[in-house]
Design an enzyme around this catalytic site. Structure first.
Site, PDB file in Angstrom:
ATOM      1  N   HIS A 122     -46.364   7.701   2.479  1.00 26.49           N
ATOM      2  CA  HIS A 122     -47.505   8.091   3.307  1.00 26.49           C
ATOM      3  C   HIS A 122     -48.505   8.847   2.441  1.00 26.49           C
ATOM      4  O   HIS A 122     -48.264   9.058   1.242  1.00 26.49           O
ATOM      5  CB  HIS A 122     -47.045   8.942   4.491  1.00 26.49           C
ATOM      6  CG  HIS A 122     -46.485   8.139   5.619  1.00 26.49           C
ATOM      7  ND1 HIS A 122     -47.269   7.346   6.439  1.00 26.49           N
ATOM      8  CD2 HIS A 122     -45.214   7.979   6.053  1.00 26.49           C
ATOM      9  CE1 HIS A 122     -46.500   6.744   7.330  1.00 26.49           C
ATOM     10  NE2 HIS A 122     -45.246   7.111   7.119  1.00 26.49           N
ATOM     11  N   ASP A 152     -55.263   8.578   2.570  1.00 26.50           N
ATOM     12  CA  ASP A 152     -55.446   7.566   3.618  1.00 26.50           C
ATOM     13  C   ASP A 152     -56.915   7.202   3.794  1.00 26.50           C
ATOM     14  O   ASP A 152     -57.276   6.027   3.841  1.00 26.50           O
ATOM     15  CB  ASP A 152     -54.911   8.075   4.978  1.00 26.50           C
ATOM     16  CG  ASP A 152     -53.418   7.833   5.162  1.00 26.50           C
ATOM     17  OD1 ASP A 152     -52.882   8.211   6.224  1.00 26.50           O
ATOM     18  OD2 ASP A 152     -52.780   7.280   4.242  1.00 26.50           O
TER      19      ASP A 152
END
Lengths: 379, 386
Positions: A122, A152
């Site tokens: 992540h 992200d």
């Protein structure tokens, strides 16, 4: 709009790929999100203005639907681990042979190659692998990732859009598409290039210890402070002339201070002094006191507060959606061909299945056949 | 390269404008930096790779004429000044677009060209404060903590400005016309953080939304944070999904009985402490051996140098080596057919290209000599710096 006429096929993903799709949609592209069948809820919170078609990608007929869509599209964005699209028969070799003008964007954490490719991760992992995470956080505390903003969204979704736009621009000259390999790890590093390039600037990095430098909470004049009413002010008074205005606003003089501005040994003490002063007034009082002076002192607003702040309102920085809440307006502002100024609604999964298939030349019979065989689903 | 033939005039600034210019240069644009002869602050050379530098006296009418001429032949202009400054120089967008309607005029500021704060001084931390995002960043019990100047200066600033320029270049291939880009770092940082606004009421992401550092992705949860190792390094844990969380527990040598449930929010501090104790029992490289290739979302927190050395990044050539032997990130993303630069071009010396740039726009040697004599421009060659 800038991207009117551009067709984008976005294979549904978590957050980075949706961000890329949203940016393109916001500037006028026709973005079709391919959702999985047999699910009612989408995780996409960046779906405004997109259309949704639900396709069973695991079936050959479903893959053929995607092939047909991409053969008539300009951009494809996929969020999977390397190799997955290939296994579905939708790899760039196949899709670009069919449509050499296709811009095939692959958005992953670690990139399409390398020992970590395909390892689950992540934002925090990509940020860690980039080196950037090691520089973020306070002295004596563990490094802290700023939620999932840097890998992200900045190094991932936004950089993916940038890559797509560059490829589209190149295509206007060459007629050819290409693969855009977006690695969030690399993206985060690139956006933070300055960290590597500025290491020998004494002023910015006096100690090389996290949390003890100019911009990383080391300096008292580049920091945040709590106000009397439990809110916060941001102080960014780096330049001497701004620092002088900061002291003035705080009711301090050079003589009061334990040392000159750049005496790093006195920074902890100065920080405490500033803390004490800021704690004596409310946020509103500090806003009024500093007004629009050049002290680089400004309020730290909440998400809701930002949307209704007088400056941001004047700029239309936030748009109101149908739920009554606010979301940021596309940036930057282009004077002739801006992005959207109002929020288009999110699609439901499969809401546009039939419409999209028709647009791509499927006959009614063909569509009925696909629905009947669960190759696609409609709302 | 993608931007070959694109001419950019960048008025020297601190970090956001230069980063936008650097991105364009990295993908092939010819970026000319206009540095001021009477500059109070020396330009930090940190984002100038591959650019060319000319020094002009913008306070002199003749200097403005030179700037004008450069802009007439340019595709893109990037300026970092407070609103109104370029207008005062006689170089505002109305002026320049009149003579060069295909010019893409990018205005890079913190607060934007309008609004009550637009004339105010500020830095990244102020702009980020205005977005609302800064209020969500920081550890429990602490104050909001800005992540250096990454979010407003670079992500929401230079990167967003570069993206706007590419959008405008693309649009120009259809319309033949340029336009003005109002790149505000407040707007840009907010936009990049769109997802945070959209999900702020999602209970699984923000169970205790009013408080710093108590939520899923903001260091509240034990499975999305960093942990110190025996050798005072760190590991990053991002094990959100149940199957990854299970691998995390296994790798730590724990069983389900040893720790509270993953979603037992009240026990998160307790779980954190258990994890912290376990992580402290091995070194970073020992943990890497345990977790390498395992889908636990556990990876080392690498330093800036360490990242350049790491085998994954080396395979990907994520970093380039500059002439000082130091690493710096390679342009991202990778466009396979027309990538960005794959080596580090040198920083220009301030004023190194004054003469060659003036010649390119048609000045004769005697005109140039006159301009230098009258201190309208300044020329520094590499030789003269030795």
């Amino acid at each position: 709009m800038a991207l009117t006429g551009i067709r984008v096929v976005e294979i549904a993903g978590l957050a980075p790929a949706p961000m890329a799709g949203m940016i393109l949609s916001d500037f006028g592209a026709n973005v079709i999100r391919i959702d999985r069948t047999k699910q009612t809820e989408t995780v996409d919170r960046l779906a405004r203005g997109k259309r949704s078609i639900a396709v069973d990608l695991k079936s050959k007929e479903g893959a053929n639907v995607v092939k047909r869509l991409s053969s008539n599209s300009d951009v494809l964005i996929e969020p999977y681990r390397p190799g997955v699209m290939e296994r579905l028969g939708l790899g760039p070799d196949i899709l670009m042979k069919d449509n050499p003008a296709l811009v095939y964007a692959r958005l992953s954490g670690f990139g399409q190659s390398g020992p970590y490719k395909g390892v689950a991760g992540h934002d925090i992992n990509y940020l860690a692998t980039s080196g950037v995470l090691s520089t973020l956080g306070k002295y004596k505390e563990n490094p802290i990732a700023p939620i999932n903003l840097v890998a992200d969204f900045a190094g991932g979704g936004t950089l993916c859009s940038l890559g797509v736009l560059m490829a589209l621009f190149n295509r206007t000259k060459t007629g050819k598409g290409q693969i855009v390999d977006v690695s969030m790890t690399e993206g985060a590093a690139y956006v933070a290039s300055w960290l590597w390039r500025s290491q020998n600037l004494q002023l910015c990095w006096p100690t090389k210890i996290r949390g003890r430098n100019l911009l990383d909470t080391g300096a008292p004049f580049y920091n945040t402070y709590e106000t009397q009413d439990g809110k916060y002010m941001a102080v960014g008074a780096i330049e001497p002339q701004f620092y002088a205005l900061l002291l003035k606003g705080l009711g301090l003089t050079e003589e009061n201070m334990p040392g000159p501005q750049i005496d790093i040994r006195k920074w902890p003490e100065m920080q405490k002094l500033f803390s004490d002063v800021f704690a004596k007034k409310t946020q509103a009082e500090w806003i009024e006191l500093f007004g629009d002076s050049d002290a680089c002192v400004s309020p730290i607003l909440t998400l809701e507060g930002a949307a209704t702040d007088v400056h941001n309102e004047a700029r239309g920085s936030f748009m109101r959606n149908e739920n009554g809440s606010y979301e940021p307006r596309p940036a930057p502002l282009l004077s002739e061909t801006p992005g959207i100024t109002e929020v288009k609604s999110d699609p439901n999964i499969g809401e546009h299945t039939e419409e999209v298939l028709q647009e791509f030349g499927y006959s009614k019979d063909e569509i009925d056949h696909l629905i009947k065989n669960d190759v696609v689903e409609k709302l | 390269m993608i931007l070959s033939g694109v001419k950019v005039i960048e008025f020297a600034g601190l970090a956001p404008g230069p980063f936008a210019g650097m991105v364009l240069a990295d993908y092939g644009a010819d970026v000319i930096v206009i540095e001021r002869t009477q500059s109070a602050m020396p330009r930090p050379p940190s984002l100038a790779r591959g650019k060319r530098s000319i020094m002009l006296n913008l306070k002199d009418k003749e200097g403005i004429k030179v700037a004008n001429r450069l802009c007439q032949n340019a595709d893109v202009l990037i300026e970092p000044f407070r609103p109104g400054v370029m207008e005062k120089f006689g170089l505002g967008p109305d002026e320049l677009l009149k003579n060069n309607p295909k010019l893409i005029y990018a205005r890079m500021t913190g607060f934007g060209q309008s609004g009550s704060y637009s004339k105010m001084a500020g830095h990244d931390i102020n702009y980020l404060g205005m977005t609302g995002l800064l209020s969500k960043l920081g550890r429990e019990g602490g104050k909001p903590t800005a992540p250096l100047n990454l979010m407003a200066d670079f992500a929401g600033g230079g990167l967003m400005c570069a993206m706007g320029v590419i959008l405008a270049l693309l649009e120009r291939t259809k319309s033949g016309r340029g336009q003005v880009i109002d790149a505000s770092m407040v707007d840009g940082a907010s936009y990049i953080g769109s997802w945070i606004y959209q999900t702020k009421d999602a209970p699984y992401l923000w169970p205790i939304g009013d408080e710093l550092g108590k939520n899923l992705l903001d260091t509240g949860s034990p499975f999305y944070d960093t942990y110190q190792t025996k050798d005072n390094k760190f590991m990053a844990v991002g094990a959100i999904e149940p199957q990854f969380y299970q691998q995390l527990i296994n790798g730590l040598g724990l069983t389900d009985e040893d720790v509270p449930g993953q979603v037992d929010l009240d026990k998160w501090p307790e779980t954190k402490k258990i994890f912290a104790d376990v992580f402290r029992s091995k070194t970073q490289s020992e943990w890497c051996k345990v977790f390498d290739g395992v889908d636990a979302c556990v990876t080392p927190v690498l330093t800036l140098e360490g990242a350049a050395q790491h085998s994954h990044n080396q395979t990907r050539k994520t970093f380039l080596t500059n002439e000082d032997g130091d690493a710096e990130p390679r342009p991202a993303p990778l466009l396979l057919r027309t990538p960005g630069v794959n080596y580090v071009k040198p920083n220009p010396v301030t004023g190194q290209h004054t003469e060659v740039v003036l010649k390119e726009v048609g000045y004769s040697q005697s005109e140039i000599d006159e301009l230098i004599k009258n201190e309208v421009v300044k020329s520094e060659t590499v030789k003269s710096m030795l």
